[in-house]
Design a protein around this motif. Structure first.
Motif, PDB file in Angstrom:
ATOM      1  N   ILE A 150       0.714  -1.281   0.111  1.00 52.33           N
ATOM      2  CA  ILE A 150       0.093  -0.096  -0.107  1.00 52.33           C
ATOM      3  C   ILE A 150       1.090   1.237   0.165  1.00 52.33           C
ATOM      4  O   ILE A 150       1.911   1.482   0.944  1.00 52.33           O
ATOM      5  N   ALA A 151       0.587   2.026  -1.134  1.00 52.41           N
ATOM      6  CA  ALA A 151       1.542   3.402  -1.073  1.00 52.41           C
ATOM      7  C   ALA A 151       0.274   4.452  -0.759  1.00 52.41           C
ATOM      8  O   ALA A 151      -0.516   4.744  -1.353  1.00 52.41           O
ATOM      9  N   LYS A 152       0.414   5.001   0.524  1.00 54.59           N
ATOM     10  CA  LYS A 152      -0.350   5.964   0.941  1.00 54.59           C
ATOM     11  C   LYS A 152       0.243   7.409   1.049  1.00 54.59           C
ATOM     12  O   LYS A 152       1.163   7.510   1.511  1.00 54.59           O
ATOM     13  N   VAL A 153      -0.302   8.321   0.354  1.00 50.72           N
ATOM     14  CA  VAL A 153      -0.023   9.553   0.040  1.00 50.72           C
ATOM     15  C   VAL A 153      -0.686  10.368   0.806  1.00 50.72           C
ATOM     16  O   VAL A 153      -1.987  10.505   0.938  1.00 50.72           O
ATOM     17  N   ASP A 154      -0.144  11.380   1.717  1.00 51.90           N
ATOM     18  CA  ASP A 154      -0.772  12.475   2.496  1.00 51.90           C
ATOM     19  C   ASP A 154      -0.466  13.499   1.745  1.00 51.90           C
ATOM     20  O   ASP A 154       0.724  14.090   1.812  1.00 51.90           O
ATOM     21  N   VAL A 155      -1.571  14.208   1.262  1.00 52.70           N
ATOM     22  CA  VAL A 155      -1.151  15.451   0.257  1.00 52.70           C
ATOM     23  C   VAL A 155      -0.725  16.566   1.148  1.00 52.70           C
ATOM     24  O   VAL A 155      -0.017  17.211   0.780  1.00 52.70           O
ATOM     25  N   SER A 156      -1.609  16.548   2.345  1.00 56.56           N
ATOM     26  CA  SER A 156      -1.255  17.997   3.112  1.00 56.56           C
ATOM     27  C   SER A 156       0.328  17.868   3.674  1.00 56.56           C
ATOM     28  O   SER A 156       1.084  18.889   3.753  1.00 56.56           O
ATOM     29  N   ASN A 166      -2.314  -6.813  -6.159  1.00 53.42           N
ATOM     30  CA  ASN A 166      -1.801  -6.760  -4.555  1.00 53.42           C
ATOM     31  C   ASN A 166      -1.070  -5.165  -4.357  1.00 53.42           C
ATOM     32  O   ASN A 166      -0.615  -5.325  -3.375  1.00 53.42           O
ATOM     33  N   MET A 167      -0.977  -4.232  -5.345  1.00 52.13           N
ATOM     34  CA  MET A 167      -0.421  -3.070  -5.012  1.00 52.13           C
ATOM     35  C   MET A 167      -1.668  -1.874  -5.006  1.00 52.13           C
ATOM     36  O   MET A 167      -2.464  -2.085  -5.975  1.00 52.13           O
ATOM     37  N   LYS A 168      -1.970  -1.281  -3.966  1.00 50.87           N
ATOM     38  CA  LYS A 168      -3.035  -0.002  -3.660  1.00 50.87           C
ATOM     39  C   LYS A 168      -2.144   1.081  -3.650  1.00 50.87           C
ATOM     40  O   LYS A 168      -1.420   1.398  -2.765  1.00 50.87           O
ATOM     41  N   VAL A 169      -2.867   2.214  -4.158  1.00 49.31           N
ATOM     42  CA  VAL A 169      -2.720   3.534  -4.086  1.00 49.31           C
ATOM     43  C   VAL A 169      -3.724   4.273  -3.136  1.00 49.31           C
ATOM     44  O   VAL A 169      -4.709   4.171  -3.645  1.00 49.31           O
ATOM     45  N   VAL A 170      -3.347   4.825  -2.182  1.00 48.66           N
ATOM     46  CA  VAL A 170      -4.115   5.642  -1.445  1.00 48.66           C
ATOM     47  C   VAL A 170      -3.914   6.966  -1.345  1.00 48.66           C
ATOM     48  O   VAL A 170      -2.761   7.367  -0.942  1.00 48.66           O
ATOM     49  N   VAL A 171      -4.559   7.881  -1.625  1.00 51.31           N
ATOM     50  CA  VAL A 171      -4.493   9.207  -1.725  1.00 51.31           C
ATOM     51  C   VAL A 171      -5.422  10.093  -0.639  1.00 51.31           C
ATOM     52  O   VAL A 171      -6.577   9.948  -0.933  1.00 51.31           O
ATOM     53  N   GLN A 172      -4.859  10.555   0.165  1.00 46.41           N
ATOM     54  CA  GLN A 172      -5.692  11.388   1.379  1.00 46.41           C
ATOM     55  C   GLN A 172      -5.252  12.617   1.547  1.00 46.41           C
ATOM     56  O   GLN A 172      -3.968  12.926   1.448  1.00 46.41           O
ATOM     57  N   ASN A 173      -6.129  13.676   2.237  1.00 51.29           N
ATOM     58  CA  ASN A 173      -5.552  14.866   2.715  1.00 51.29           C
ATOM     59  C   ASN A 173      -4.642  14.657   4.151  1.00 51.29           C
ATOM     60  O   ASN A 173      -4.611  14.082   4.623  1.00 51.29           O
TER      61      ASN A 173
END
Length: 142
Positions: free
Chosen positions: A27-33, A135-142
Protein backbone atom coordinates in the motif's frame (compact mmCIF):
# COMPACT_ATOMS: atom_id res chain seq x y z
CA UNK A 1 -4.96 -50.77 -10.80
CA UNK A 2 -1.64 -49.05 -11.34
CA UNK A 3 -3.43 -46.22 -13.21
CA UNK A 4 -5.94 -45.85 -10.35
CA UNK A 5 -3.13 -45.59 -7.76
CA UNK A 6 -1.32 -42.96 -9.83
CA UNK A 7 -4.50 -40.90 -10.20
CA UNK A 8 -5.23 -41.19 -6.47
CA UNK A 9 -1.69 -40.10 -5.58
CA UNK A 10 -1.88 -37.11 -7.96
CA UNK A 11 -5.25 -36.08 -6.50
CA UNK A 12 -3.93 -36.23 -2.92
CA UNK A 13 -0.89 -34.21 -3.92
CA UNK A 14 -3.05 -31.48 -5.48
CA UNK A 15 -5.27 -31.33 -2.40
CA UNK A 16 -2.28 -30.87 -0.09
CA UNK A 17 -0.62 -28.16 -2.23
CA UNK A 18 -1.53 -24.53 -1.47
CA UNK A 19 -3.99 -22.96 -3.94
CA UNK A 20 -1.70 -19.99 -4.49
CA UNK A 21 1.38 -18.42 -2.99
CA UNK A 22 0.59 -15.17 -1.19
CA UNK A 23 2.90 -12.53 -2.60
CA UNK A 24 1.94 -9.98 0.08
CA UNK A 25 0.30 -6.61 -0.27
CA UNK A 26 1.83 -3.20 -0.92
CA UNK A 27 0.00 0.00 0.00
CA UNK A 28 1.41 3.36 -1.08
CA UNK A 29 -0.38 5.86 1.16
CA UNK A 30 0.03 9.51 0.12
CA UNK A 31 -0.77 12.33 2.52
CA UNK A 32 -1.30 15.40 0.34
CA UNK A 33 -1.13 17.89 3.22
CA UNK A 34 2.26 16.49 4.31
CA UNK A 35 3.50 15.71 0.77
CA UNK A 36 4.67 12.35 2.10
CA UNK A 37 4.24 8.78 0.87
CA UNK A 38 4.37 5.92 3.34
CA UNK A 39 4.80 2.48 1.83
CA UNK A 40 3.45 -0.52 3.71
CA UNK A 41 4.14 -4.17 3.04
CA UNK A 42 1.72 -6.55 4.72
CA UNK A 43 0.69 -3.76 7.11
CA UNK A 44 4.21 -2.77 8.18
CA UNK A 45 5.69 0.57 7.09
CA UNK A 46 8.86 -0.01 5.10
CA UNK A 47 9.46 3.41 3.48
CA UNK A 48 8.63 7.08 4.00
CA UNK A 49 9.40 9.40 1.09
CA UNK A 50 8.71 13.02 0.11
CA UNK A 51 6.44 13.44 -2.92
CA UNK A 52 5.00 16.18 -5.08
CA UNK A 53 1.31 16.14 -5.86
CA UNK A 54 -0.78 18.62 -7.88
CA UNK A 55 0.25 22.27 -7.95
CA UNK A 56 -2.31 25.08 -7.72
CA UNK A 57 -4.91 24.80 -10.47
CA UNK A 58 -4.37 21.04 -10.92
CA UNK A 59 -5.83 18.06 -9.06
CA UNK A 60 -4.50 14.85 -7.55
CA UNK A 61 -7.67 12.82 -6.97
CA UNK A 62 -8.32 11.48 -3.47
CA UNK A 63 -9.35 7.87 -2.95
CA UNK A 64 -8.03 4.33 -3.12
CA UNK A 65 -7.20 2.32 -6.24
CA UNK A 66 -5.47 -0.88 -7.22
CA UNK A 67 -2.55 -0.45 -9.58
CA UNK A 68 -3.75 -0.84 -13.20
CA UNK A 69 -0.58 -1.02 -15.30
CA UNK A 70 3.17 -0.38 -15.26
CA UNK A 71 5.45 1.47 -17.65
CA UNK A 72 9.18 1.55 -16.84
CA UNK A 73 10.24 4.23 -19.36
CA UNK A 74 6.97 6.12 -19.84
CA UNK A 75 6.79 9.50 -21.58
CA UNK A 76 3.77 11.74 -21.03
CA UNK A 77 1.39 11.97 -23.96
CA UNK A 78 -0.23 15.01 -22.31
CA UNK A 79 2.83 17.08 -21.30
CA UNK A 80 5.40 17.30 -24.13
CA UNK A 81 6.83 13.79 -23.69
CA UNK A 82 7.91 14.61 -20.13
CA UNK A 83 9.75 11.63 -18.64
CA UNK A 84 7.75 9.55 -16.15
CA UNK A 85 10.18 6.77 -15.18
CA UNK A 86 8.87 3.76 -13.26
CA UNK A 87 5.22 4.72 -13.70
CA UNK A 88 2.54 2.86 -11.78
CA UNK A 89 -0.80 3.91 -13.27
CA UNK A 90 -3.70 3.68 -10.86
CA UNK A 91 -6.54 5.85 -12.24
CA UNK A 92 -6.82 6.94 -15.87
CA UNK A 93 -3.82 9.16 -16.67
CA UNK A 94 -2.76 9.41 -13.00
CA UNK A 95 0.38 7.59 -11.91
CA UNK A 96 3.03 7.37 -9.25
CA UNK A 97 6.34 7.95 -11.03
CA UNK A 98 9.89 9.19 -10.75
CA UNK A 99 10.96 12.75 -11.44
CA UNK A 100 14.17 14.59 -12.25
CA UNK A 101 12.80 17.65 -10.41
CA UNK A 102 13.90 16.41 -6.99
CA UNK A 103 14.32 19.93 -5.58
CA UNK A 104 10.52 20.30 -5.80
CA UNK A 105 9.73 17.15 -3.80
CA UNK A 106 7.98 17.86 -0.53
CA UNK A 107 5.67 20.48 -2.02
CA UNK A 108 2.93 20.56 -4.68
CA UNK A 109 4.49 20.74 -8.14
CA UNK A 110 2.91 18.18 -10.47
CA UNK A 111 0.07 18.31 -12.97
CA UNK A 112 -1.75 15.71 -10.85
CA UNK A 113 0.48 12.66 -10.71
CA UNK A 114 2.42 11.65 -7.61
CA UNK A 115 6.10 12.31 -8.15
CA UNK A 116 8.91 10.55 -6.30
CA UNK A 117 12.68 10.57 -6.44
CA UNK A 118 13.43 8.21 -9.35
CA UNK A 119 15.37 5.74 -7.20
CA UNK A 120 12.38 5.50 -4.84
CA UNK A 121 9.98 5.10 -7.75
CA UNK A 122 12.19 2.23 -8.99
CA UNK A 123 11.93 0.52 -5.58
CA UNK A 124 8.13 0.87 -5.55
CA UNK A 125 7.93 -0.33 -9.17
CA UNK A 126 10.02 -3.43 -8.32
CA UNK A 127 7.86 -4.18 -5.28
CA UNK A 128 4.75 -3.88 -7.43
CA UNK A 129 6.20 -6.29 -9.99
CA UNK A 130 7.05 -8.68 -7.17
CA UNK A 131 3.56 -8.75 -5.57
CA UNK A 132 1.52 -8.18 -8.74
CA UNK A 133 -0.83 -5.36 -9.73
CA UNK A 134 -3.79 -6.83 -7.84
CA UNK A 135 -1.77 -6.67 -4.60
CA UNK A 136 -0.64 -3.05 -4.93
CA UNK A 137 -2.91 -0.24 -3.76
CA UNK A 138 -2.48 3.54 -4.00
CA UNK A 139 -4.31 5.56 -1.35
CA UNK A 140 -4.41 9.37 -1.61
CA UNK A 141 -5.77 11.38 1.30
CA UNK A 142 -5.51 14.90 2.74
Amino acid sequence: MKLFASALFAGLFLLSAPASVDAGQIIAKVDVSEQIMRVYRDGKQIYKWPVSTARKGKVTPRGAWKAKWLSKDHKSSLYNNAPMPYSIFYSGNFAVHGTNQTSRLGRPASAGCIRLKTSNAAKLFALTQQVGLKNMKVVVQN
